[in-house]
Structure formats: C-alpha cells, structure tokens
Motif scaffolding. Structure first.
Motif, mmCIF file in Angstrom:
data_model
loop_
_atom_site.group_PDB
_atom_site.id
_atom_site.type_symbol
_atom_site.label_atom_id
_atom_site.label_comp_id
_atom_site.label_asym_id
_atom_site.label_seq_id
_atom_site.Cartn_x
_atom_site.Cartn_y
_atom_site.Cartn_z
ATOM 1 N N ARG A 100 59.884 71.556 54.199
ATOM 2 C CA ARG A 100 61.232 71.157 53.790
ATOM 3 C C ARG A 100 62.250 71.329 54.918
ATOM 4 O O ARG A 100 63.340 70.751 54.863
ATOM 5 N N LEU A 101 61.897 72.144 55.910
ATOM 6 C CA LEU A 101 62.825 72.366 57.026
ATOM 7 C C LEU A 101 62.674 71.312 58.111
ATOM 8 O O LEU A 101 63.561 71.154 58.947
ATOM 9 N N LYS A 102 61.559 70.579 58.108
ATOM 10 C CA LYS A 102 61.304 69.602 59.165
ATOM 11 C C LYS A 102 62.250 68.406 59.070
ATOM 12 O O LYS A 102 62.838 68.143 58.022
ATOM 13 N N ALA B 52 66.024 68.028 61.655
ATOM 14 C CA ALA B 52 65.459 69.259 61.103
ATOM 15 C C ALA B 52 66.550 70.300 60.876
ATOM 16 O O ALA B 52 67.561 70.347 61.576
ATOM 17 N N ILE B 53 66.341 71.132 59.848
ATOM 18 C CA ILE B 53 67.262 72.235 59.578
ATOM 19 C C ILE B 53 66.867 73.403 60.478
ATOM 20 O O ILE B 53 65.720 73.863 60.447
ATOM 21 N N SER C 241 65.203 78.235 49.095
ATOM 22 C CA SER C 241 65.163 76.920 48.450
ATOM 23 C C SER C 241 66.567 76.450 48.089
ATOM 24 O O SER C 241 66.927 75.276 48.305
ATOM 25 N N ASN C 242 67.363 77.342 47.534
ATOM 26 C CA ASN C 242 68.745 76.973 47.185
ATOM 27 C C ASN C 242 69.552 76.624 48.437
ATOM 28 O O ASN C 242 70.380 75.702 48.417
ATOM 29 N N SER C 243 69.295 77.363 49.514
ATOM 30 C CA SER C 243 70.006 77.052 50.765
ATOM 31 C C SER C 243 69.640 75.660 51.274
ATOM 32 O O SER C 243 70.513 74.887 51.696
ATOM 33 N N ILE C 244 68.346 75.337 51.217
ATOM 34 C CA ILE C 244 67.904 74.004 51.667
ATOM 35 C C ILE C 244 68.497 72.923 50.776
ATOM 36 O O ILE C 244 68.965 71.876 51.271
ATOM 37 N N ASP C 245 68.518 73.146 49.460
ATOM 38 C CA ASP C 245 69.117 72.170 48.532
ATOM 39 C C ASP C 245 70.590 71.935 48.870
ATOM 40 O O ASP C 245 71.067 70.790 48.895
ATOM 41 N N LEU D 7 72.162 72.460 51.753
ATOM 42 C CA LEU D 7 72.314 71.781 53.050
ATOM 43 C C LEU D 7 71.955 70.304 52.944
ATOM 44 O O LEU D 7 72.599 69.449 53.576
ATOM 45 N N GLU D 8 70.917 69.973 52.163
ATOM 46 C CA GLU D 8 70.556 68.563 51.990
ATOM 47 C C GLU D 8 71.672 67.799 51.280
ATOM 48 O O GLU D 8 71.985 66.651 51.638
ATOM 49 N N ALA D 9 72.277 68.424 50.265
ATOM 50 C CA ALA D 9 73.400 67.779 49.582
ATOM 51 C C ALA D 9 74.595 67.609 50.531
ATOM 52 O O ALA D 9 75.296 66.587 50.506
ATOM 53 N N TYR D 10 74.796 68.595 51.387
ATOM 54 C CA TYR D 10 75.895 68.520 52.351
ATOM 55 C C TYR D 10 75.645 67.431 53.397
ATOM 56 O O TYR D 10 76.554 66.676 53.784
#
Length: 549
Positions: free
Chosen positions: A485-487, A494-495, A523-527, A529-532
């Motif tokens: 998910r970070l890639k 990539a994050i 997971s919440n952090s990735i969610d 950042l993806e929304a942002y």
C-alpha cells in the motif's frame, strides 16, 4: 597350409597384447561390459562379463558366467517378466536393447541398472554385445524430487483450501453481520449455508422448553421447490435423544439416516424427509436455544470435516449476530418506552452502534490474525524443507559438475553425438551460470523466511497472555505487511516512510492486540494520505510527497 612358427608366435603375441589391452579397458570402464547369448534351443548364457560385475552385482566374473540362473534370480521380482519380455522383443526384431531394471544383491542392496546393447544374429543364435551401468543414485534423486514435488503440491492444495475456506467464511460472516434485524440475519445465514454446502434444505428453529409441552418452532427455511415445507410448531419430548443432545449443545451428525443407531431419532428424521443431516445448537446470551439443521433428502450427503468446520465457524458468527440483534431489539424497545427521554435514548443507541462496530472490527482483526498465522504456518514448512535441502542439492549438482569436468579432462575428444549435445545445451554457459542460479535460489528462500517471520510476529496467534516483547519488531512486521500500500501507484507517487526509532526497552503487553493497534494506525494513516492526494495534482505530489513519520 601351416604358418611358420615365427609368424604363428607373432600372431599369438599380438592376440595376447590385444586381449590385455581390452581387459585393461574393460576394467576401467564404469559399469559392466558383457556378451550375452540366446541359443536357438532357448538356453541363455553370459559368455563374457568385465570385472565391474563385482562392484555392481557383488559376484566375481567367473561365478557370473557359470551361474546365469543365479544372476537372473537377482532381478527384482516385479521386473523379471518385463525384463524377459524386453529381451525377447529385441531378439525378435533385432532392435537395440535399452532397458532399466532393479536387482537385489547378496548383501541385500537394492540397485537400479540400465543396459545398452545391439543384438546380432550369429547362425541360429542371438548375441548381444553391450554394457550396463549402476543408475541407483540417479533414480533415488528422481524419487526424492518426485516426493518434494508431491509435498509442494500437497502443501499448495492445503493452502488453497484454507484460503478458499477463509474467503467463504469471511464473505458469509460479513453478510450475516450486515444487518441487526433477526429475520434478515437468519434468512441470510440459512440461504448462504445451503448454497455453500450444496444441500436441498436448511432450517432454523427455536427450542421453547417453557411451553407445556415443550416444542420446536421452525421459523426459517431455505429449500428446493420440490421439498415439502416444515415451517411450524412440533412437540419436543424432553426424554428424546434429539432433545437431550440439543439441550447440552451436542452436535448431531448422520451421513445415512438408515444407519442411525437410535430408532426413535431415525423415525423422527425420516418423518421430515432427511437422508443425511447435520444439526448444531446455538445458545444466545438471553438463554434462548436456536437449532440449525442442514440436511439432504434427495440422496445421501456424506459430511466432510472441512465443511463442518466452516459451518461451526459460521454458527459462531451467527450466535454473535443473533446476540447483537437481540441487543438491538432490546434497545429499540427501551427507546419506545423512553419517548420522554429521547435525547438520552438516542445517545444510548449511538453507543450501541459504536459498540457493534468495535465488535465487528475486533472479529475482522481476529480473523485476519488467524489467516496470517495459518498462511505463515503453511508456507513455513515447505520453505524450511526447500531451504534445508538447497545445500544438499547444491553439493550434489557440483559433484556432477566435477564429474563432467573430470570426463572432459580424461576424454578431451568425446564422441560426435556428445559434442553435439554439449553445443545444444550450451554446457560452458550452464556450468558458469549454475552457481549464480543456486545463489539466487538461496536469496529467494531467505527472503521468504523473513516474510514468514514477519507474518508470524504480526499475528502472534499463540501469545494470548502478556509477554515481554520488542515493540520495534511488531512495527516492522506491520510495515512489511502494508508495504504494497505504500508503493507508488498510477495516480500517485510512493508514500515515504520515515522510521526514527528511539532506544526503547522491551515492554510487557499483549503482542497480538498491540500489533493490531499498529495495523489500524498505519492503515488509517495511509487511508487519510490517499484521500488527501486525490485532491492534489501530480506536480504537487512529486514536489511534496506524502509522508508517514
């Protein structure tokens, strides 16, 4: 015409020298050089065998030649007829003989041999000049390779079955838990279970012991159209075997009703059209007893243990959903009675929904942990097997390479066919690339072991009690699982992940639950950042990529 004595002497000396050279050559050739004769009268004999027979057959050449029956008797009993058939076929067609068979030596060793020869008809006899070699090591390697392949296939099949079962279970559990309405939960459960098991009927009933007399009330059913409906109320005798088993929560599994040992139970099940049945009871937090009946009336339906394990797991989820539905109904009733305190009742309902969400999330995380632990366990065994055998395989292969190089030194000018095959397979490149190939395999196996270790550290399924652990290991395991998910993706770079670990001592905690907390946080952090990133342009994301610190 008689030759002069000097010429005759020279011929005898030349013959002896030739025979001496042949004997030295035959003694140094790996395997056995032989001449075998099948006489016109059906008798057979070895007219010559090289000294190599002592190493392979544990028999001296003289004994080998003088006792052909004894030598033939060494052939494995399962190979004797096929061996004779191959010889007869070669004699009849005069085609080259190439055959593999087993022998049992006087010391009890089982060996694999391979023979090569070309038959020739001499007068009325058939003569084979050829050789045979010991291929036991090659055969053992082939058998071992087949065993490895079989174990890998078996492990792969088990892993696929486990993954499929977990997928079905999660999908079914999710559908059951989507609703707080009891009727919807029960209808969804029995419909999906019947579809999953491919049976022609599935029922849900309530056991009501407080009624006089006690009854079974069938409230939901899912069935084929040709199956008669059994919805309704039926008397339940407290003394019957069926009632007693349901009260104590014991499973009832019958593959064939006609073989049921209890005549009353057999009669009862037969009355409802069952040929095969599997019954489980559910006791709710409110004390009610529910009954799930899975059955088949159109032919027998043997129950497989993996199917029953799945049904048991679904029943556990169903019990949780029923408890939640009962809780929800109680809340609804409390809200109706407390109309004058609407605000307080609304708050209570919100708290209940939040509790429900937490329960669902906890169950999902628990299922994830079990799945991760199962996957890690299933992968770990074959990986350890492969990793442990790589060293041996490497040694075997390099021994064969050394043998090839020795052959090249001893026989620098091989047969044209061998030269052609060397060019076809690019032997020089193969020998050069082989060490790199094994090195790559070792690196890959080690990488898989690291991933499995991370999965096991994350799941911690066998650590239900408090343990002293390194928090950094749990964080690293979580980050490895979420690496995909970070890639970078097509719509964002990539994050970036920045790890700045402090010098923390080991702490006493519940490792599995703590790892689930890390999983939720990341997971919440990735969610987020993806929304942002969805609101940002590609240029902006390239200049200022998203980061997790």
């Amino acid at each position: 015409m008689k030759l002069p004595n000097s010429i005759e002497t020279q011929l005898e000396q030349a013959l002896e020298a030739s025979q001496s050279r042949f004997s030295r050559l035959a003694a140094n050739v790996p395997g056995v050089i032989y001449q075998f004769i099948l006489h016109s009268d059906g008798s057979q004999e070895f007219s010559y065998v090289s000294p190599g027979c002592e190493e392979i057959y544990e028999v001296e050449p003289k004994q080998f030649i003088e006792n052909t029956a004894f030598v033939m008797g060494m052939i494995h009993v399962e190979d004797q007829q096929r061996f004779q058939d191959s010889v007869v076929l070669s004699a009849r067609t005069l085609q080259p003989w190439n055959y593999q068979w087993r022998i049992l030596t006087p010391s009890g060793q089982l060996k694999w041999l391979q023979g090569f020869s070309r038959p020739d008809k001499v007068k009325d006899d058939i003569v084979w000049d050829g050789m045979f070699i010991d291929i036991t090591e090659r055969k053992q390697a082939e058998i071992k390779q087949k065993q490895v392949e079989w174990e890998l296939k078996k492990s792969e099949a088990q892993f696929r079955a486990l993954a499929k079962r977990e997928s079905l279970f999660n999908a079914l559990a999710t559908q059951i838990r989507k609703s707080l309405e009891l009727d919807t939960i029960l209808e969804t459960a029995i419909a999906q279970i019947r579809l999953l098991l491919q049976i022609d009927r599935c029922h849900f009933s309530w056991y009501e012991p407080d009624r006089n007399p006690p009854v079974f009330r069938v409230v939901k059913e899912d069935k084929e159209e040709v199956v008669k409906s059994v919805l309704g109320v039926y008397r339940a005798k407290r003394s019957s075997l069926l009632t007693q088993k349901i009260i104590v929560g014991e499973e009832i599994r019958v593959d064939d009703i006609s073989s049921c040992p209890d005549p009353k139970l057999r009669k009862f099940l037969k009355h409802f059209g069952f040929n095969s049945v599997f019954i489980l009871s559910i006791r709710t937090q409110g004390g009610a007893v529910g009954i799930l009946s899975c059955g088949n009336g159109c032919g027998l339906r043997p129950w497989h243990e993996n199917e029953l394990e799945l049904v048991r797991a679904v029943v556990d989820q169903l019990a949780i959903a029923i408890n939640q539905a009962e809780l929800y109904q109680q809340t609804q009733q409390a809200a109706v009675k407390a109309q004058k305190q609407a605000q307080e009742s609304q708050k209570m309902l919100q708290e209940l929904k939040q509790t429900q969400g937490q329960l669902i999330q906890r169950e999902k995380l628990s299922s994830l942990g079990q799945l991760v632990a199962g996957v890690a366990h299933e992968i770990n065994n074959p990986v350890n097997f492969i990793y442990g055998n790589l060293t041996h395989a490497k040694g075997y292969i390099f021994d064969l390479v050394s043998l090839i190089e020795l052959y090249q030194q001893v026989y620098p000018e091989p047969h044209p066919k061998i030269t052609s095959q060397i060019e076809n397979i690019e032997l020089d490149f193969l020998l050069e690339d082989l060490p790199q190939l094994f090195k790559s395999m070792e690196v890959g196996a080690e990488r898989i072991r690291e991933i499995v270790k991370s999965l096991r550290n994350f799941s911690r399924s066998d650590e239900a009690d408090m343990k002293v652990v390194d928090i950094h290991e749990g964080i690293d395991s979580t980050l490895m699982i979420l690496q995909s998910r970070l890639k970078a993706k097509s719509d964002r770079p990539a994050i970036e992940l920045i790890k700045e670990y402090g010098d923390l001592p080991q702490v006493s905690c519940y490792p599995g639950q703590l790892n689930q907390v890390f999983m939720n946080l990341v997971s919440n952090s990735i969610d987020a950042l993806e929304a942002y990133d969805e609101k940002r342009s590609q240029a902006e994301m390239q200049v200022v990529p998203s980061q997790i610190k």
